[in-house]
Enzyme design. Structure first.
Site, PDB file in Angstrom:
ATOM      1  N   SER A  25      11.652  48.571 -16.114  1.00 37.21           N
ATOM      2  CA  SER A  25      10.397  48.067 -16.022  1.00 37.21           C
ATOM      3  C   SER A  25      10.513  47.125 -14.804  1.00 37.21           C
ATOM      4  O   SER A  25       9.563  46.520 -14.436  1.00 37.21           O
ATOM      5  CB  SER A  25      10.217  47.197 -17.261  1.00 37.21           C
ATOM      6  OG  SER A  25      11.090  46.250 -17.555  1.00 37.21           O
ATOM      7  N   ASN A  84      14.636  39.456 -25.790  1.00 34.85           N
ATOM      8  CA  ASN A  84      13.163  39.795 -26.729  1.00 34.85           C
ATOM      9  C   ASN A  84      12.685  38.394 -26.730  1.00 34.85           C
ATOM     10  O   ASN A  84      11.540  38.440 -26.552  1.00 34.85           O
ATOM     11  CB  ASN A  84      13.843  40.184 -28.106  1.00 34.85           C
ATOM     12  CG  ASN A  84      14.556  41.629 -28.005  1.00 34.85           C
ATOM     13  OD1 ASN A  84      14.437  42.311 -26.975  1.00 34.85           O
ATOM     14  ND2 ASN A  84      14.970  42.093 -29.244  1.00 34.85           N
ATOM     15  N   THR A 113     -38.507  42.988 -20.806  1.00 39.72           N
ATOM     16  CA  THR A 113     -37.727  43.287 -22.021  1.00 39.72           C
ATOM     17  C   THR A 113     -38.204  44.978 -22.042  1.00 39.72           C
ATOM     18  O   THR A 113     -38.948  45.151 -21.480  1.00 39.72           O
ATOM     19  CB  THR A 113     -38.590  42.996 -23.151  1.00 39.72           C
ATOM     20  OG1 THR A 113     -39.672  43.206 -23.249  1.00 39.72           O
ATOM     21  CG2 THR A 113     -38.242  41.370 -23.603  1.00 39.72           C
ATOM     22  N   HIS A 114     -36.985  45.500 -22.461  1.00 36.95           N
ATOM     23  CA  HIS A 114     -37.251  47.190 -22.194  1.00 36.95           C
ATOM     24  C   HIS A 114     -37.292  47.421 -20.762  1.00 36.95           C
ATOM     25  O   HIS A 114     -37.534  48.695 -20.438  1.00 36.95           O
ATOM     26  CB  HIS A 114     -38.301  47.499 -22.915  1.00 36.95           C
ATOM     27  CG  HIS A 114     -38.273  47.286 -24.474  1.00 36.95           C
ATOM     28  ND1 HIS A 114     -37.425  47.909 -25.542  1.00 36.95           N
ATOM     29  CD2 HIS A 114     -38.889  46.281 -24.998  1.00 36.95           C
ATOM     30  CE1 HIS A 114     -37.674  47.265 -26.568  1.00 36.95           C
ATOM     31  NE2 HIS A 114     -38.770  46.035 -26.157  1.00 36.95           N
ATOM     32  N   SER A 146     -23.463  53.175   5.019  1.00 36.79           N
ATOM     33  CA  SER A 146     -23.089  54.717   4.745  1.00 36.79           C
ATOM     34  C   SER A 146     -22.607  55.404   5.931  1.00 36.79           C
ATOM     35  O   SER A 146     -22.970  54.998   6.945  1.00 36.79           O
ATOM     36  CB  SER A 146     -24.585  55.425   4.271  1.00 36.79           C
ATOM     37  OG  SER A 146     -24.352  56.916   4.400  1.00 36.79           O
ATOM     38  N   ASN A 193     -25.381  49.293   1.003  1.00 33.11           N
ATOM     39  CA  ASN A 193     -25.154  49.304  -0.424  1.00 33.11           C
ATOM     40  C   ASN A 193     -24.536  48.096  -0.917  1.00 33.11           C
ATOM     41  O   ASN A 193     -23.559  47.553  -0.543  1.00 33.11           O
ATOM     42  CB  ASN A 193     -24.135  50.582  -0.375  1.00 33.11           C
ATOM     43  CG  ASN A 193     -24.535  51.870   0.023  1.00 33.11           C
ATOM     44  OD1 ASN A 193     -25.705  52.097  -0.165  1.00 33.11           O
ATOM     45  ND2 ASN A 193     -23.887  52.530   0.518  1.00 33.11           N
ATOM     46  N   GLU A 241     -21.529  46.932  -7.577  1.00 32.72           N
ATOM     47  CA  GLU A 241     -20.958  48.209  -8.242  1.00 32.72           C
ATOM     48  C   GLU A 241     -19.840  48.207  -8.554  1.00 32.72           C
ATOM     49  O   GLU A 241     -19.364  48.803  -9.626  1.00 32.72           O
ATOM     50  CB  GLU A 241     -21.266  49.193  -7.152  1.00 32.72           C
ATOM     51  CG  GLU A 241     -22.981  49.423  -6.770  1.00 32.72           C
ATOM     52  CD  GLU A 241     -23.076  50.388  -5.709  1.00 32.72           C
ATOM     53  OE1 GLU A 241     -23.106  51.752  -6.024  1.00 32.72           O
ATOM     54  OE2 GLU A 241     -23.183  50.034  -4.453  1.00 32.72           O
ATOM     55  N   TYR A 252      10.931  43.312 -32.309  1.00 36.06           N
ATOM     56  CA  TYR A 252      10.990  44.032 -31.051  1.00 36.06           C
ATOM     57  C   TYR A 252      11.099  45.471 -31.101  1.00 36.06           C
ATOM     58  O   TYR A 252      11.849  45.992 -31.792  1.00 36.06           O
ATOM     59  CB  TYR A 252      11.887  43.290 -30.002  1.00 36.06           C
ATOM     60  CG  TYR A 252      11.698  43.891 -28.678  1.00 36.06           C
ATOM     61  CD1 TYR A 252      10.558  43.199 -28.080  1.00 36.06           C
ATOM     62  CD2 TYR A 252      12.434  44.968 -28.411  1.00 36.06           C
ATOM     63  CE1 TYR A 252      10.666  43.880 -26.607  1.00 36.06           C
ATOM     64  CE2 TYR A 252      12.069  45.439 -27.135  1.00 36.06           C
ATOM     65  CZ  TYR A 252      11.244  45.000 -26.129  1.00 36.06           C
ATOM     66  OH  TYR A 252      10.984  45.453 -24.835  1.00 36.06           O
ATOM     67  N   GLN A 305       7.484  46.751 -23.815  1.00 37.43           N
ATOM     68  CA  GLN A 305       7.673  46.855 -22.392  1.00 37.43           C
ATOM     69  C   GLN A 305       6.063  47.402 -21.823  1.00 37.43           C
ATOM     70  O   GLN A 305       6.019  47.085 -20.493  1.00 37.43           O
ATOM     71  CB  GLN A 305       8.698  47.791 -21.997  1.00 37.43           C
ATOM     72  CG  GLN A 305       8.802  47.831 -20.362  1.00 37.43           C
ATOM     73  CD  GLN A 305      10.548  48.165 -20.239  1.00 37.43           C
ATOM     74  OE1 GLN A 305      11.336  47.673 -20.284  1.00 37.43           O
ATOM     75  NE2 GLN A 305      10.442  49.512 -19.643  1.00 37.43           N
ATOM     76  N   LYS A 360       2.952  45.188 -20.083  1.00 40.09           N
ATOM     77  CA  LYS A 360       2.725  44.236 -18.882  1.00 40.09           C
ATOM     78  C   LYS A 360       1.697  44.995 -17.868  1.00 40.09           C
ATOM     79  O   LYS A 360       0.924  44.270 -17.408  1.00 40.09           O
ATOM     80  CB  LYS A 360       4.177  44.360 -18.316  1.00 40.09           C
ATOM     81  CG  LYS A 360       4.927  43.400 -19.141  1.00 40.09           C
ATOM     82  CD  LYS A 360       6.350  43.112 -18.558  1.00 40.09           C
ATOM     83  CE  LYS A 360       7.299  42.688 -19.788  1.00 40.09           C
ATOM     84  NZ  LYS A 360       6.999  43.567 -21.205  1.00 40.09           N
TER      85      LYS A 360
HETATM   86  N1  ARG Z   1      12.218  45.100 -20.154  1.00 37.26           N
HETATM   87  C1  ARG Z   1      11.746  44.671 -21.610  1.00 37.26           C
HETATM   88  C2  ARG Z   1      10.463  44.416 -21.876  1.00 37.26           C
HETATM   89  O1  ARG Z   1       9.744  44.447 -20.895  1.00 37.26           O
HETATM   90  C3  ARG Z   1      12.616  43.414 -21.803  1.00 37.26           C
HETATM   91  C4  ARG Z   1      12.997  43.148 -23.369  1.00 37.26           C
HETATM   92  C5  ARG Z   1      13.958  44.296 -23.707  1.00 37.26           C
HETATM   93  N2  ARG Z   1      14.766  43.946 -24.757  1.00 37.26           N
HETATM   94  C6  ARG Z   1      15.591  45.018 -25.491  1.00 37.26           C
HETATM   95  N3  ARG Z   1      16.098  44.808 -26.482  1.00 37.26           N
HETATM   96  N4  ARG Z   1      15.396  46.372 -24.788  1.00 37.26           N
HETATM   97  O2  ARG Z   1      10.030  44.272 -22.942  1.00 37.26           O
END
Ligand code: ARG
Length: 466
Positions: free
Chosen positions: A29, A116, A161-162, A283, A291, A296, A323, A328, A331
């Site tokens: 990650s 964790n 309205t509408h 454009s 525009n 938009e 966990y 992961q 994020k």
């Molecule tokens: N990179 C992991 C996450 O984003 C961190 C926690 C990982 N913990 C584990 N026991 N693999 O959640």
């Protein structure tokens, strides 16, 4: 790969073969969670201080850790840090570099915690920081709306309205409707912050830890208002992320509705407003085009934020405690939500006070569509008719106007009296657009007086919330 990261892979002793190269990259990650480097270091410093307070680390070890982490942060900020896929995530990357800088003491930092509870803490710190950056942007947008409302307190436009002309309203009143929506978004975000600002650190992997940790102390160092009361929940709760994304979805829904109006109003068909050129583009083929890209795009970006909310809800729906690696995946949706909210708010906060209202056009448009028909009906009620009867009378007058092309205010007294003999020449006070808006003079009404009073309340609110 630089030397600093030629470290043993995490938990390698348990494994008889190294991770498949693709799997290593697939499960890492670091590509995205490096965004939380500051919060990770902040959390580690506080954790190390706590470990020192309870006698697990000594003062010189603490000093080494703090110095080492400071150097790591400097390297990251100078763009010199060598990120490593082998080290999987932000936590391992930083710890590995720390250990290469200060030796064995670096390996003691992880005592009494797990990735964790570490990652759960980092995300909360991260969102808290972002909430604290987003709140002032929301206020800046509100300030722009109030400014525009004050400037246009007397400007008359058709209310719809509408999407059919309904009754005249003041442009300022319309802007303050957006102010109210954003005010609720601010409340939602402030409320979300309370639950974000809860510290899971100390939950360790899932069951807590055998070390004599002092969670309250760490929480104070990190500015958390409270600590989680169940370790299983502490490591696996992502409600706060869902709440944040729900806040963002509601905000973007509001901004998307607003965008829709700005797009319509700036079109050649409406011409109610001019958006400043710096918020628009041309454009490549049609030279006349200007525009309304910003509204938009904000309207379009709303979709991805809704998507992130669905992603997070779905991510959580079948996870057993505690966990799981699934987490992961929390994020990227969260980070993109933050970026989208900040970008959209910045563009809107800059653009809104610069909106130019074409007052003659909105005024003329208010006259089309018999926008004061309700005023005539109310007037007749004042003269003793039952509302349903007066509604009928006005319907006849409108039908006449459609044939002749006259607005009610443009008909002669004799013509109007042809529909109801109770009409006298004071009728024109209510049939004018000015009379119509001024008559709605109560809290929440569209009268210019009320817009000014609401502007004063809004300004007091903005000062109070500073
Ligand atoms: N990179 C992991 C996450 O984003 C961190 C926690 C990982 N913990 C584990 N026991 N693999 O959640």
């Amino acid at each position: 790969m630089s030397n600093q990261h030629n470290q043993e892979k995490l938990s390698s002793a348990r494994f008889s073969e190294s991770t498949d190269a693709f799997v290593e990259a697939f499960t890492a990650s670091i590509q995205f969670d490096k965004r939380m480097y500051k919060q990770d270091i902040q959390g580690s410093v506080a954790h190390a201080k706590m470990l020192t307070k309870v006698g697990i680390l000594n003062e010189s070890e603490l000093a080494d850790i703090i110095n080492g982490l400071t150097q790591v942060q400097n390297e990251i900020e100078a763009g010199k840090f060598q990120w490593s896929i082998q080290q999987e995530d932000i936590h391992m990357n930083i710890e590995a570099r720390l250990t290469s800088l200060i030796g064995i003491t670096g390996k003691k930092l992880h005592t009494g915690r797990s990735r964790n509870d570490q990652v759960a803490t980092d995300i909360r710190l991260y969102i808290r920081d972002e909430i604290d950056a987003i709140l002032p942007e929301l206020k800046r947008l509100q300030t722009g709306l109030v400014e525009l409302a004050e400037r246009e307190a007397d400007s008359i436009m058709p209310g719809f309205t509408h999407l059919q002309t309904a009754q005249p309203v003041t442009f300022g009143h319309h802007m303050l409707a957006w102010f109210e929506m954003i005010k609720r978004d601010v409340e939602r975000l402030e409320d979300c912050r309370k639950r974000v600002n809860t510290m899971p650190l100390g939950s360790a992997a899932l069951a807590g830890t055998t070390y004599p940790i002092e969670r309250q102390y760490t929480a104070e160092l990190l500015g958390f208002d409270r600590i989680t009361e169940n370790s299983l929940d502490g490591v696996s709760d992502r409600d706060f992320a869902i709440e944040f994304t729900a806040f963002a979805s509601t905000l973007l829904m509001h901004m998307s509705r607003f965008s829709e109006e700005l797009v319509l109003w700036s079109s050649a068909q409406f011409q109610f407003i001019d958006l400043p050129d710096r918020f628009c583009t041309g454009s490549s083929i049609m030279p006349q085009k200007k525009n309304p890209d910003v509204p938009e795009l904000v309207r379009g970006k709303t979709g991805r934020v809704y998507g992130h909310l669905m992603s997070l809800l779905t991510l959580m729906k079948s996870q057993p405690l505690a966990y799981n690696k699934d987490n992961q995946e929390d994020k990227e949706p969260l980070f993109d939500t933050v970026d989208t909210v900040k970008g959209s708010l910045r563009a809107f906060a800059d653009m809104v006070p610069a909106i130019q209202v074409n007052r003659e056009i909105t005024y003329e448009a208010s006259k089309r569509g018999f926008s004061t028909a309700t005023d005539l009906a109310d007037y007749l009620v004042g003269k003793g008719l039952a509302f349903r009867d007066s509604h009928e009378v006005v319907g006849l007058a409108v039908a006449h106007g459609i044939k002749t092309g006259e607005d009610l205010s443009e008909m002669s007294l004799e013509t109007l009296q042809g529909f109801c003999d109770k009409i006298t020449d004071d009728v024109f006070d209510v049939l004018t657009l000015e009379g119509s808006v001024a008559a709605r003079d109560h809290l929440g009404g569209t009268a210019p007086n009320q817009v000014r009073a609401a502007v004063a309340r809004a300004k007091a609110y903005l000062v109070d919330s500073e």
